[in-house]
Design a protein around this motif. Sequence first.
Motif, PDB file in Angstrom:
ATOM      1  N   GLU A  45      -8.425  -7.937   1.691  1.00 33.09           N
ATOM      2  CA  GLU A  45      -9.538  -7.088   2.113  1.00 33.09           C
ATOM      3  C   GLU A  45     -10.554  -7.887   2.920  1.00 33.09           C
ATOM      4  OE1 GLU A  45     -12.825  -3.997   0.140  1.00 33.09           O
ATOM      5  OE2 GLU A  45     -11.390  -5.063  -1.125  1.00 33.09           O
ATOM      6  N   THR A 105       0.817  -1.205   0.000  1.00 38.86           N
ATOM      7  CA  THR A 105       0.000   0.000   0.000  1.00 38.86           C
ATOM      8  C   THR A 105       0.854   1.259   0.000  1.00 38.86           C
ATOM      9  OG1 THR A 105      -1.872  -1.091   1.081  1.00 38.86           O
ATOM     10  CG2 THR A 105      -1.723   1.301   1.316  1.00 38.86           C
ATOM     11  N   PRO A 134      -5.568   2.243   7.000  1.00 36.38           N
ATOM     12  CA  PRO A 134      -6.965   2.233   6.563  1.00 36.38           C
ATOM     13  C   PRO A 134      -7.803   3.131   7.467  1.00 36.38           C
ATOM     14  CG  PRO A 134      -6.094  -0.006   6.770  1.00 36.38           C
ATOM     15  CD  PRO A 134      -5.076   0.903   7.373  1.00 36.38           C
TER      16      PRO A 134
END
Length: 284
Positions: free
Chosen positions: A165, A122, A227
């Motif tokens: 996810e 990420t 996140p």
Amino acid sequence: MTGDAGLFGPDSITWKLHREPILLLGGLRSLYLQALHPRAVAGVAQNSGYRADPWGRLLRTSDYVGTVVYGSTEDVARAAARLRRLHARMSAVDPRTGERFRIDEPDLLRWVHVAEVESFLTTAVRAGVGLTPEEVDGYYTEQLRSAELVGLDPATVPATAAEVEAYYAAMRPQLGLTRDSAETALFLTVPPVPGHWGGLPLRLGLTLGPPRWAYLGIAGTAIGLLPPWARKMYGGLGWPSTDLAAALSVRGLRALLAGVLAALPSRYRMSPLRRDALDRAGLA
């Protein structure tokens, strides 16, 4: 290739990704994320000497990751065996239930693995490293080899972006901010610094010198890259504007690192582990 390039090799997504210095920031992000698992952070707090020697522990962790990525097959096997022996001797007590548990429980190893590889990926993507969706999934699949090294069954580890996810969604009810989490996050944000950093006092919190402000900016970017649900657990905001600010910051840091490296002599622009791997592969 003419020699032993280790687990991955020069054509792998892993080698493409880990040549990026910005992955150091991904490592910091992963520590914030890992600390939201109550058992995982309790295991670290009760077994690790990171408070006494945080930078030494960081260097040892970086050396392990670098060895797995770039080391020879023999070097990787030796490092992984040493890590498994270390984990096998450790246990901790769950502060919520009083139950004693092993550090090498698969659930804990899986959480640490996923948080680490997802953070690397990420951070790199949001910093501007160009990866296709197929390469993103390819990185997760390649990293099943790293998961197996620590004792995990690869079949139980998320191997694509969609699986990661779904894994996070399933894990969220088990996560939260504990006292260990809060203390770890504070330590990561305001750590002690080596005495040679600009001649500052040993503990960063005693001064407002340039190294502190620079590091606080880096730590803030790492938190911003979490996140939204993880930022909320730390008491932060899940706003899209936070994601945008973090993305701009990490792109700026990547550009800054590129400029710094370009100004250095060539021997300092590549890690010794990567240089040795290229030598073994006949690609120096």
